[in-house]
Design an enzyme around this catalytic site. Structure first.
Site, PDB file in Angstrom:
ATOM      1  N   ASP A  14       0.784  -1.278  -0.077  1.00 13.61           N
ATOM      2  CA  ASP A  14      -0.023  -0.108   0.052  1.00 13.61           C
ATOM      3  C   ASP A  14       0.902   1.220  -0.139  1.00 13.61           C
ATOM      4  OD1 ASP A  14      -2.167  -1.519   0.089  1.00 13.61           O
ATOM      5  OD2 ASP A  14      -2.575  -1.517   2.324  1.00 13.61           O
ATOM      6  N   ARG A  94      -0.206   1.306  17.022  1.00 13.26           N
ATOM      7  CA  ARG A  94      -0.543   2.284  16.538  1.00 13.26           C
ATOM      8  C   ARG A  94      -0.348   3.932  17.125  1.00 13.26           C
ATOM      9  NH1 ARG A  94       0.641  -0.457  12.751  1.00 13.26           N
ATOM     10  NH2 ARG A  94      -0.728  -1.588  11.405  1.00 13.26           N
ATOM     11  N   ASP A 123      -7.578   0.173  11.219  1.00 14.86           N
ATOM     12  CA  ASP A 123      -6.361   1.000  11.436  1.00 14.86           C
ATOM     13  C   ASP A 123      -6.552   2.533  11.216  1.00 14.86           C
ATOM     14  OD1 ASP A 123      -4.569  -0.743  12.730  1.00 14.86           O
ATOM     15  OD2 ASP A 123      -3.334  -1.425  10.883  1.00 14.86           O
ATOM     16  N   SER A 175      -2.293 -10.099   3.688  1.00 11.40           N
ATOM     17  CA  SER A 175      -2.227  -8.855   4.413  1.00 11.40           C
ATOM     18  C   SER A 175      -1.387  -9.121   5.722  1.00 11.40           C
ATOM     19  CB  SER A 175      -3.369  -7.943   4.561  1.00 11.40           C
ATOM     20  OG  SER A 175      -2.991  -6.578   5.206  1.00 11.40           O
TER      21      SER A 175
END
Length: 412
Positions: A14, A94, A123, A175
């Site tokens: 990505d 995160r 996310d 992923s």
């Protein structure tokens, strides 16, 4: 002078295509930021790849220590899980990465932060909630919500057309998110619930069929809920997690295959590997069982559920999470001591609790005679404890008799 955008960059599929896409669609300078949270990638290669892809500047910073001490250790003390199973490996990283993005944006004078999260995932919320909490004036660019690329297959085709090297292929399209704490795998054939996940999906753990046949013991020392030593050797936070990762992985510890409820409303299936984390949670839980009183332990279990939910939902920088931390810290005052665990073929077995703070008293708990506990005292306790049940039963019986009399069915 061009505006600047700070891109959360991993070097994966990505974010690899986002740099040229941003330059195609915005008159903007792209600054790539890769936070090293123990994903074991070659950071020099990632740095160079970001520049080769068109970034004007790249930051690659080791955030592993902060990751462990500021989020992982707090989660261990809280024993936070999402839906009772997930040890929050992605969620815990995160807030640390988001803080770094905001710091670089301030340093570079950037008004924008860009991430490569899909419009279906959790996310995007985690990053944007953290960014909003740290600097609400920063604007977010989320390509997956606005571009014409609709799938990972499309992304792979875009990379090929633009000569961008990526590891993902249409045949192996999982992923993967990896860091020091865990590895998660989603997508591909595991999106079909009828499919058993394949062993070659594992990035950290040895499949149970291939684990070693010999049992192994490990002893973990905690100080006020924080792990400090493994087998009497004091280790840095990062080394401690790595050591337990290696130990757990070779015994097939910490693999879960779950269908979870995403924050954005859908269910998703993921394969999570958290070998060291699973050992730490179990050891901490065992130590708490001996050192926390009943009411505190039971209330903490309720709070732990909410704490895990807050982390999963991206609300790390919320007031409630900070307030719960204050409570958790108080509960850890006496959670000091060592726990010995036997590890064998994917299983963890308690093998000893060593602490001066145990509330367990063998002289009381033993089935034998005890000066501190009289068996006869239990009779009075049971009488009082069962009194509400007796009253309810008596009331029910009397009501039944009254009803029988009313319909002429009562016989004395």
């Amino acid at each position: 002078m061009k505006e600047k955008v700070v891109l959360a960059y991993s070097g994966g599929l990505d974010t690899s295509i986002i740099i040229p896409w941003l330059k195609e669609n915005y008159d903007i300078e792209v600054i790539a930021v890769c936070g090293d949270v123990g994903q074991e990638d070659n950071m020099k290669d990632i740095y160079q790849k970001a520049l080769n892809s068109g970034a004007s500047k790249a930051y690659v910073d080791d955030l592993s220590e902060e990751f462990v001490t500021e989020t992982i250790f707090k989660a261990i003390k809280a024993e936070a899980k999402y839906e009772g199973k997930y040890l929050l490996g992605t969620s815990l990283a995160r807030p640390i990465i988001a803080k770094k993005l905001v710091d670089v944006a301030h340093l570079e004078g950037a008004k924008y932060i860009c991430h490569g999260c899909t419009g279906k995932g959790n996310d995007q919320v985690r990053f944007e909630a953290s960014i909003a909490a740290l600097d609400p004036n920063i604007k977010v660019i989320a390509p997956w919500r606005i571009w014409n690329i609709k799938s990972r297959e499309d992304a792979i085709e875009y990379a090929a057309k633009n000569n961008i090297p990526v590891i993902a292929t249409k045949e192996k399209i999982y992923s993967v998110d990896a860091n020091l704490w865990h590895t998660s795998t989603e997508g591909g054939d595991i999106e079909n619930l009828e499919n058993e996940h394949k062993n070659d999906i594992y990035k950290k753990c040895v499949p149970l069929e291939n684990v070693c046949d010999k049992a192994e013991y490990v002893e973990i020392y905690f100080e006020k809920g924080v792990p400090k030593k493994v087998n009497s050797i004091e280790l840095s936070p990062v080394e401690l997690v790595k050591t337990l990762n290696n130990l757990g992985a070779k015994h097939g510890i910490g693999v879960i295959d779950i269908v979870e409820n995403r924050l954005v409303g859908m269910k998703s299936r993921g394969i999570y590997e958290t070998p060291g984390g699973t050992i730490l949670y179990e050891a901490h839980n065992i130590l708490e069982s001996a050192t926390l009183d009943k009411e505190t332990l039971h209330f903490k279990q309720i709070v732990s559920f909410k704490y895990g939910e807050l982390i999963y939902n991206g609300l790390w920088y919320s007031k409630l999470r900070e307030a719960i931390d204050e409570f958790i810290e108080t509960t850890q005052d006496n959670v000091t001591g060592s726990v010995k665990i036997k590890i064998y073929k994917g299983n963890l077995k308690p093998a000893g609790i060593f602490t001066e703070n145990a509330l367990y008293d063998e002289s009381i708990s033993s089935f034998g005679d005890s000066e501190l506990y009289n068996h006869e005292d239990a009779q009075g306790f049971i009488n009082l404890f069962t009194l509400p049940l007796k009253i309810k039963a008596m009331k029910t019986i009397n009501d039944d008799i009254i009803n029988q009399i009313a319909v002429g069915e009562y016989v004395e």
